[in-house]
Design a protein around this motif. Structure first.
Motif, PDB file in Angstrom:
ATOM      1  N   SER A  12     111.749  48.775 -17.732  1.00  0.00           N
ATOM      2  CA  SER A  12     111.959  47.420 -18.592  1.00  0.00           C
ATOM      3  C   SER A  12     110.823  47.648 -19.667  1.00  0.00           C
ATOM      4  O   SER A  12     109.495  47.931 -19.338  1.00  0.00           O
ATOM      5  CB  SER A  12     111.690  46.197 -18.139  1.00  0.00           C
ATOM      6  N   ARG A  13     110.984  47.604 -20.959  1.00  0.00           N
ATOM      7  CA  ARG A  13     110.126  47.704 -22.022  1.00  0.00           C
ATOM      8  C   ARG A  13     109.557  46.342 -22.575  1.00  0.00           C
ATOM      9  O   ARG A  13     110.343  45.649 -22.858  1.00  0.00           O
ATOM     10  CB  ARG A  13     110.413  48.339 -23.189  1.00  0.00           C
ATOM     11  N   PHE A  14     108.081  46.086 -22.382  1.00  0.00           N
ATOM     12  CA  PHE A  14     107.444  44.939 -22.954  1.00  0.00           C
ATOM     13  C   PHE A  14     106.666  45.131 -24.138  1.00  0.00           C
ATOM     14  O   PHE A  14     105.557  45.692 -24.020  1.00  0.00           O
ATOM     15  CB  PHE A  14     106.644  44.117 -21.784  1.00  0.00           C
ATOM     16  N   ILE A  15     107.257  44.682 -25.448  1.00  0.00           N
ATOM     17  CA  ILE A  15     106.525  44.926 -26.583  1.00  0.00           C
ATOM     18  C   ILE A  15     105.761  43.616 -26.847  1.00  0.00           C
ATOM     19  O   ILE A  15     106.455  42.756 -27.264  1.00  0.00           O
ATOM     20  CB  ILE A  15     107.466  45.762 -27.737  1.00  0.00           C
ATOM     21  N   THR A  16     104.631  43.830 -26.887  1.00  0.00           N
ATOM     22  CA  THR A  16     103.662  42.551 -27.088  1.00  0.00           C
ATOM     23  C   THR A  16     103.255  42.562 -28.728  1.00  0.00           C
ATOM     24  O   THR A  16     102.723  43.542 -29.345  1.00  0.00           O
ATOM     25  CB  THR A  16     102.755  42.283 -26.369  1.00  0.00           C
TER      26      THR A  16
ATOM     27  N   ALA B  77     107.623  31.853 -37.663  1.00  0.00           N
ATOM     28  CA  ALA B  77     107.894  32.871 -38.472  1.00  0.00           C
ATOM     29  C   ALA B  77     107.798  34.211 -37.905  1.00  0.00           C
ATOM     30  O   ALA B  77     108.697  35.119 -38.060  1.00  0.00           O
ATOM     31  CB  ALA B  77     107.347  32.747 -39.858  1.00  0.00           C
ATOM     32  N   LEU B  78     106.798  34.301 -37.370  1.00  0.00           N
ATOM     33  CA  LEU B  78     106.672  35.636 -36.241  1.00  0.00           C
ATOM     34  C   LEU B  78     107.875  35.835 -35.423  1.00  0.00           C
ATOM     35  O   LEU B  78     108.329  37.110 -35.396  1.00  0.00           O
ATOM     36  CB  LEU B  78     105.404  35.763 -35.713  1.00  0.00           C
ATOM     37  N   VAL B  79     108.086  34.842 -34.691  1.00  0.00           N
ATOM     38  CA  VAL B  79     109.349  34.792 -33.901  1.00  0.00           C
ATOM     39  C   VAL B  79     110.408  35.381 -34.381  1.00  0.00           C
ATOM     40  O   VAL B  79     111.295  36.440 -34.134  1.00  0.00           O
ATOM     41  CB  VAL B  79     109.574  33.741 -33.023  1.00  0.00           C
ATOM     42  N   ALA B  80     110.740  34.601 -35.573  1.00  0.00           N
ATOM     43  CA  ALA B  80     112.191  34.895 -36.150  1.00  0.00           C
ATOM     44  C   ALA B  80     112.134  36.550 -36.867  1.00  0.00           C
ATOM     45  O   ALA B  80     113.131  37.217 -36.875  1.00  0.00           O
ATOM     46  CB  ALA B  80     112.261  33.937 -37.434  1.00  0.00           C
TER      47      ALA B  80
ATOM     48  N   GLU C  45     113.683  42.308 -36.360  1.00  0.00           N
ATOM     49  CA  GLU C  45     113.339  43.645 -36.220  1.00  0.00           C
ATOM     50  C   GLU C  45     113.728  44.166 -34.854  1.00  0.00           C
ATOM     51  O   GLU C  45     114.322  45.434 -34.756  1.00  0.00           O
ATOM     52  CB  GLU C  45     111.759  43.747 -36.109  1.00  0.00           C
ATOM     53  N   PHE C  46     113.588  43.696 -33.742  1.00  0.00           N
ATOM     54  CA  PHE C  46     114.172  43.917 -32.445  1.00  0.00           C
ATOM     55  C   PHE C  46     115.446  43.114 -32.244  1.00  0.00           C
ATOM     56  O   PHE C  46     115.537  42.494 -30.974  1.00  0.00           O
ATOM     57  CB  PHE C  46     113.181  43.621 -31.411  1.00  0.00           C
ATOM     58  N   HIS C  47     116.437  43.479 -33.115  1.00  0.00           N
ATOM     59  CA  HIS C  47     117.637  42.312 -32.919  1.00  0.00           C
ATOM     60  C   HIS C  47     118.549  42.846 -31.472  1.00  0.00           C
ATOM     61  O   HIS C  47     119.415  41.996 -30.984  1.00  0.00           O
ATOM     62  CB  HIS C  47     118.747  42.622 -34.230  1.00  0.00           C
ATOM     63  N   ASP C  48     118.225  44.018 -31.080  1.00  0.00           N
ATOM     64  CA  ASP C  48     118.936  44.412 -29.901  1.00  0.00           C
ATOM     65  C   ASP C  48     118.239  44.258 -28.572  1.00  0.00           C
ATOM     66  O   ASP C  48     118.724  44.596 -27.645  1.00  0.00           O
ATOM     67  CB  ASP C  48     119.239  46.019 -29.844  1.00  0.00           C
ATOM     68  N   ALA C  49     117.320  43.551 -28.632  1.00  0.00           N
ATOM     69  CA  ALA C  49     116.386  43.197 -27.383  1.00  0.00           C
ATOM     70  C   ALA C  49     117.104  41.875 -26.658  1.00  0.00           C
ATOM     71  O   ALA C  49     117.691  41.152 -27.257  1.00  0.00           O
ATOM     72  CB  ALA C  49     114.903  42.904 -27.733  1.00  0.00           C
TER      73      ALA C  49
END
Length: 227
Positions: A28-32, A45-48, A53-57
């Protein structure tokens, strides 16, 4: 001048801009993504933005801490089992020691984007993974201090201002800048927000200028300082 042991109401630590870090746990990839935020709107706004950006996560878990006293604290598991993502992320932010053993991190938003790797981690594994993801990102993130300082302005002749500015910086005074008008220059400085600090500075300024200059108070402001 650095941030020292001052009450949390007048000083804290934040992130300098944005920082990213990736961790892999059992495929599993965890991108922080860590970013400075001064309001709930900026944090959300950052979450949105990361959802786009990572719409397929599968998950975009988040936590943020705001305000000099860290009074605003929010977290979201975003579909992970309750309590396995957002809260561990928030605790990692709150417990991070930034200087002199002090945990005072604020005005920061953290989002962990997870791509599922096909292996279930279990509740305990998720807690560790999300906590470690934020902690690892913080370990390499650029941080800076924020301190509420007293602002003063000093008027000086054009010929004197550059030397005076250098002398003040050499003495450890925070010089915010200078403006050169048609007749004189105005230096803007920042001090600890106390009468003792202001009185001491006036004495030092008088010594540097032979009593020719005096600093005029201009209120207070939050100022970024190096750690």
């Amino acid at each position: 001048m650095t941030v020292s042991e001052i009450s949390r109401a007048t000083a804290y630590t934040t992130i300098d801009g944005e920082h990213r870090h990736e961790l892999e746990v059992k495929r599993s990839r965890f991108i922080t993504v860590l970013r400075r935020a001064t309001s709930e709107e900026e944090a959300r706004a950052l979450v949105a933005a990361l959802r786009r950006e990572f719409h397929d996560a599968r998950h975009h878990c988040s936590a943020f801490v705001l305000g000099p006293d860290r009074t605003i604290q929010r977290s979201s598991d975003d579909g992970e089992p309750s309590g396995t993502a957002g809260i561990p992320m928030l605790e990692a932010l709150l417990k991070r020691q930034t200087h002199d053993g002090v945990a005072d991190l604020s005005d920061i938003a953290a989002v962990v984007v997870r791509y599922f790797g096909g292996i279930l981690l279990g509740a305990g594994g998720l807690v560790r993974a999300y906590s470690e993801s934020v902690s690892a990102a913080l370990a390499s993130a650029p941080l800076l201090g924020r301190q509420r300082l007293r602002l003063l302005e000093i008027e000086a002749p054009h010929a004197v201002a550059p030397r005076l500015e250098n002398d003040l910086r050499a003495a450890g005074t925070v010089v915010l800048g200078s403006e050169y008008g048609p007749h004189a220059a105005v230096l803007r400085v920042a001090l600890d927000d106390s009468d003792d600090a202001a009185d001491s500075f006036q004495e030092r300024l008088a010594s540097l200028t032979g009593g020719a200059a005096r600093a005029v108070p201009r209120g207070t402001s939050w100022v970024d300082l190096p750690l």
